[in-house]
Design an enzyme around this catalytic site. Structure first.
Site, PDB file in Angstrom:
ATOM      1  CG  ASP A 178      22.353  -0.551 -19.593  1.00 13.08           C
ATOM      2  OD1 ASP A 178      23.101   0.375 -19.940  1.00 13.08           O
ATOM      3  OD2 ASP A 178      22.010  -1.485 -20.355  1.00 13.08           O
ATOM      4  CG  ASN A 186      17.971   3.662 -31.032  1.00  9.15           C
ATOM      5  OD1 ASN A 186      16.910   4.280 -31.039  1.00  9.15           O
ATOM      6  ND2 ASN A 186      18.895   3.858 -30.099  1.00  9.15           N
ATOM      7  CG  ASP A 195      14.802   9.993 -29.801  1.00  7.81           C
ATOM      8  OD1 ASP A 195      15.811   9.404 -29.358  1.00  7.81           O
ATOM      9  OD2 ASP A 195      14.846  10.849 -30.705  1.00  7.81           O
ATOM     10  CG  ASP A 221      21.440   2.159 -23.161  1.00  8.59           C
ATOM     11  OD1 ASP A 221      22.493   2.551 -22.618  1.00  8.59           O
ATOM     12  OD2 ASP A 221      21.342   1.080 -23.777  1.00  8.59           O
TER      13      ASP A 221
END
Length: 323
Positions: A178, A186, A195, A221
């Protein structure tokens, strides 16, 4: 090529028709069973990358089939001659220029005196069709951003598989990863930066575990790596620790660096040939939860034997799950 001169086929009587079907990637063929003489229309020559002026030798033509296709074709051919039954198959050939082509081969028989004396049929170039199907399959099975397998593939090939399913193959471990605080990337820097981090993370995972049985992006993620049996547990753990360290290195973007972090849960299998996917996933998931609770940027290891198949998820409050 050495061999007998190709005999004319009935399809050759109309040059315009022969040219049309050749352009469509279709050709007719015939083979005398007794002597092996081959007869082709222009479409088959084009498919094999040969000139119609060349003499055909069946042994040399058969050698152009890849091994798997050649063995299957010869087996079906012998069966057709023995039983008088037609057959159809798809085969791959490797032309003299090295180009690989796929064709659909259909075969029927001609009898005389109760015996099969000739085989004949159609050979159609289906290379582009195969490429399109492969593209569609890849799009359906892979995450478009990272190129890794997607969640659906992970669930179908692993998580939904019955316990001790031999199709799983010998497994050693499952690693769940993770990316730490990824939402902040973001939110602060935008989705394009996020990205870019996901792509780099996937590249680092692929570099560290190039021999993984399956590597998938199973969430925004979240990632999973199935490790094949054959590597010592200490080596797997060392490589997983190195991967976490790699994933904690910032990602270059233009003149700046984007921070990246990761936590991982590693679960080992006691018996490589007897894997219960649900138990293994629950064990790795619990290890991942423990790693994140320990302060992130770390790896926690568990054994699948420490989990029972009927353990309630409530024993691990807050534990991330699939489904």
């Amino acid at each position: 090529m050495s061999g007998r001169k190709a005999a004319p086929l009935p399809y050759d009587t109309d040059p315009l028709f022969a040219d049309a079907v050749a352009r469509a990637g279709i050709g007719a063929w015939s083979c005398d069973v007794a002597c092996g003489t081959l007869s082709w229309t222009p479409g088959v020559y084009h498919l094999f990358g040969l000139s119609p002026a060349e003499r055909l030798d069946r042994r040399e033509i058969v050698a152009l089939y890849d091994e798997e296709s050649r063995l299957r074709m010869e087996r079906l051919r012998a069966w057709a001659i023995a039983t008088g039954q037609p057959f159809a198959m798809e085969a791959q050939i490797v032309r003299h220029d090295g180009e690989r082509r796929w064709m659909r081969l259909t075969t029927d028989v001609v009898r005389k005196g109760g015996r099969v004396v000739r085989l004949h049929g159609i050979k159609q170039d289906i290379t582009e069709d195969r490429h399109r199907l492969e593209t569609l399959r890849r799009q359906a099975e892979h995450d478009a951003l990272t190129g890794l397998a997607n969640r659906s593939v992970f669930e179908t090939r692993f998580l939904a598989a019955p316990a001790a399913d031999p199709r799983l193959g010998p497994l050693a471990a499952l690693i769940l990863i993770d990316l730490d605080d990824f939402k902040q990337v973001n939110d602060r820097l935008g989705h394009m930066a996020g990205d870019a981090c996901l792509r780099v993370a996937a590249e680092r995972m692929t570099h560290m575990f190039p021999d993984a049985m399956l590597m998938a992006r199973i969430g925004g993620d979240e990632f999973a790596i199935l490790v094949r049996a054959g590597m010592a547990p200490a080596s797997i753990r060392a490589r997983a620790e190195a991967l976490v360290a790699e994933l904690c290195r910032p990602v270059p973007r233009g003149d700046a660096w984007v921070p990246l972090g990761a936590s991982a849960g590693l679960a080992f299998i006691d018996d490589p040939l007897r894997c219960d996917p649900e138990v293994l996933f629950a064990s790795a998931d619990a290890a991942l939860y423990a790693a994140k609770a320990a302060g992130r940027g770390s790896l926690v290891t568990r054994s699948a034997s420490s989990m029972r198949a009927d353990d309630p998820a409530g024993e691990f409050p807050g534990m991330p799950t699939l489904g």
